[in-house]
Write a protein that holds these residues in place. Structure first.
Motif, short mmCIF file in Angstrom:
data_model
loop_
_atom_site.label_atom_id
_atom_site.label_comp_id
_atom_site.label_asym_id
_atom_site.label_seq_id
_atom_site.Cartn_x
_atom_site.Cartn_y
_atom_site.Cartn_z
N UNK A 200 0.83 -1.21 0.00
CA UNK A 200 0.00 0.00 0.00
C UNK A 200 0.86 1.26 0.00
N UNK A 201 0.35 2.29 -0.67
CA UNK A 201 1.02 3.58 -0.69
C UNK A 201 0.48 4.51 0.39
N UNK A 202 -0.61 4.11 0.98
CA UNK A 202 -1.22 4.94 2.02
C UNK A 202 -2.58 4.42 2.41
N UNK A 203 -3.41 5.31 2.89
CA UNK A 203 -4.73 4.95 3.41
C UNK A 203 -5.77 5.93 2.89
N UNK A 204 -6.93 5.40 2.51
CA UNK A 204 -8.10 6.23 2.26
C UNK A 204 -9.01 6.13 3.47
N UNK A 205 -9.53 7.27 3.91
CA UNK A 205 -10.44 7.28 5.05
C UNK A 205 -11.76 7.95 4.71
N UNK A 206 -12.82 7.44 5.30
CA UNK A 206 -14.15 8.03 5.19
C UNK A 206 -14.61 8.34 6.61
N UNK A 207 -15.01 9.59 6.83
CA UNK A 207 -15.41 9.99 8.17
C UNK A 207 -16.76 10.71 8.12
N UNK A 208 -17.63 10.36 9.06
CA UNK A 208 -18.97 10.95 9.12
C UNK A 208 -19.24 11.47 10.52
N UNK A 209 -19.91 12.59 10.60
CA UNK A 209 -20.35 13.16 11.87
C UNK A 209 -21.65 12.47 12.27
N UNK A 210 -21.63 11.71 13.37
CA UNK A 210 -22.81 10.95 13.80
C UNK A 210 -23.36 11.50 15.12
N UNK A 211 -23.07 12.77 15.40
CA UNK A 211 -23.51 13.36 16.66
C UNK A 211 -25.02 13.33 16.80
N UNK A 212 -25.74 13.69 15.74
CA UNK A 212 -27.20 13.72 15.81
C UNK A 212 -27.77 12.33 16.05
N UNK A 213 -27.19 11.32 15.37
CA UNK A 213 -27.65 9.95 15.60
C UNK A 213 -27.42 9.54 17.05
N UNK A 214 -26.27 9.93 17.60
CA UNK A 214 -25.97 9.61 18.99
C UNK A 214 -26.97 10.28 19.93
N UNK A 215 -27.29 11.54 19.65
CA UNK A 215 -28.27 12.26 20.47
C UNK A 215 -29.63 11.58 20.42
N UNK A 216 -30.04 11.17 19.21
CA UNK A 216 -31.33 10.52 19.06
C UNK A 216 -31.37 9.19 19.81
N UNK A 217 -30.27 8.43 19.72
CA UNK A 217 -30.21 7.16 20.44
C UNK A 217 -30.27 7.38 21.95
N UNK A 218 -29.55 8.42 22.43
CA UNK A 218 -29.55 8.70 23.86
C UNK A 218 -30.93 9.18 24.32
N UNK A 219 -31.57 10.01 23.50
CA UNK A 219 -32.92 10.47 23.85
C UNK A 219 -33.90 9.31 23.90
N UNK A 220 -33.78 8.39 22.95
CA UNK A 220 -34.65 7.21 22.95
C UNK A 220 -34.41 6.38 24.20
N UNK A 221 -33.15 6.18 24.55
CA UNK A 221 -32.83 5.43 25.76
C UNK A 221 -33.39 6.13 27.00
N UNK A 222 -33.27 7.46 27.04
CA UNK A 222 -33.79 8.21 28.18
C UNK A 222 -35.30 8.04 28.30
#
Length: 366
Positions: free
Chosen positions: A118-140
């Motif tokens: 390999x010559x390096x790395x390709x990365x894919x990054x996503x902001x999942x803050x809203x999904x985390x908030x929704x999951x936490x709210x559902x748990x609450x």
């Protein structure tokens, strides 16, 4: 999700410049060479990392993103560029270069260009803050409904007023329930115009709060387990807090905010910024907190008391959702108090009747 599709592929064929469509992709895309330097970064990834634009990010070492990527993640990326395994991290916290905190999902795969290594790395990054908030709210919400169900089970069978009140106030202050810091219960006197402090649950200061809450830090504890632990850890705090309001008397005819909640039979929030009357201010000053929520205890359209809560330790704001759920608890409290009172009256009358029968029997035997 793009991150899942990305890691499902065995390799990426190029580490050269991204085409225009990739540059503007709403998902963060970046490439890293074998030395751990950013080679290509699209606009979204540059924004997530905290750079002004894509060119400003390219050529920078990953070590500059030490608060965004942990050292362990940086090591995995560089290791992948040097023959390691592709990986995906479902959720991790990160703070970018300008101090923005969020939760992210990351997928990385090796990048090849007609070479065995390999010559390096390709990365894919996503902001999942809203999904985390929704999951936490559902748990609450699930935790709250579970606590409400458990409170219903307890109060439907309990007949001792003090025990019922302790159960309910513990549910109001437990993190697995509504999670308020402190709860105070005032009941209406026989004259129908004066509220008297009856019971309070919660810590009196941050040191007590830390000790109590750490002992209860377990997501799956039932209300019964919490009650048992609370009685051991918080008995002294609750006694001190109850003593604080035991002598408090609130006139429900003087136009105070407490009186308004009683007369409207609706929840009321005092957020600390509004002008309040002298009578209300005196009571709140005595309680040591000027940001509270209160809701009346109503049973069969008759007001019998007032439930007051605050977040004096954590300073968290009290939301509309909190007050709506608090009203459900208050309605159960009112019904339980009335049922306990009726049971106590019946028990007293039965005792009086038994005593009368005993005296009558003694008279007849003379």
């Amino acid at each position: 999700m793009l991150t899942r599709e990305f890691t499902d592929r065995s390799e990426v064929r190029s580490i050269d410049a991204f085409p225009g469509i990739v540059r503007s992709n709403p998902v963060g895309l970046f490439a890293v060479d074998r030395e751990g330097r950013l080679r290509n970064v699209n606009d979204r990834a540059a924004e997530m990392f905290g750079f002004d634009n894509s060119p400003a990010a390219e050529g920078r070492p990953l070590s500059q993103l030490e608060f965004f990527f942990s050292q362990a993640i940086i090591d995995r990326i560089i290791g992948l560029a040097n023959g390691g395994e592709p990986f995906r991290i479902h959720c991790f916290p990160g703070t970018n270069l300008i101090g923005h905190f969020a939760y992210y999902c990351l997928s990385c795969n090796a990048a090849y260009q007609d070479a065995p290594a390999p010559l390096g790395v390709f990365g894919v990054i996503e902001d999942v803050t809203e999904q985390m908030k929704q999951q936490q709210e559902l748990k609450n919400r699930i935790d709250e409904l579970s606590m409400l169900s458990q409170i219903s089970q307890v109060v439907s069978s309990a007949l001792d007023t003090e025990e019922v009140l302790k159960v309910i106030l513990t549910g109001v202050t437990a993190r697995q329930g509504l999670g308020f810091n402190r709860a105070f219960l005032f009941l209406l006197d026989d004259d129908g115009t004066t509220l008297s402090g009856r019971l309070a649950v919660g810590p009196t200061n941050s040191d007590e709060a830390g000790k109590i809450w750490s002992s209860l830090e377990h997501d799956n504890r039932s209300l019964f387990e919490i009650l048992s632990l609370y009685q051991e850890e918080a008995e002294k705090s609750n006694r001190n807090l109850t003593d604080l309001i035991r002598d408090v008397r609130i006139d429900t005819t003087n136009g105070s905010m407490f009186a308004r909640a009683m007369h409207t039979k609706a929840p009321l929030v005092i957020d600390g910024t509004m002008d309040i009357d002298y009578a209300t201010d005196r009571v709140l000053a005595h309680m040591g907190e000027r940001r509270v929520a209160m809701t009346p205890l109503v049973s069969r359209d008759r007001v019998i008391g007032l439930l007051v809560v605050d977040n004096a330790i954590t300073r968290e704001a009290i939301t509309d959702h909190d007050t709506r759920f608090l009203k459900l608890i208050a309605d159960q409290t009112a019904a339980a108090v009335e049922r306990s009172s009726l049971y106590r009256d019946l028990k007293d009358r039965a005792a009086e009747l038994e005593e009368s029968n005993r005296k009558l029997a003694e008279t007849q035997n003379q």
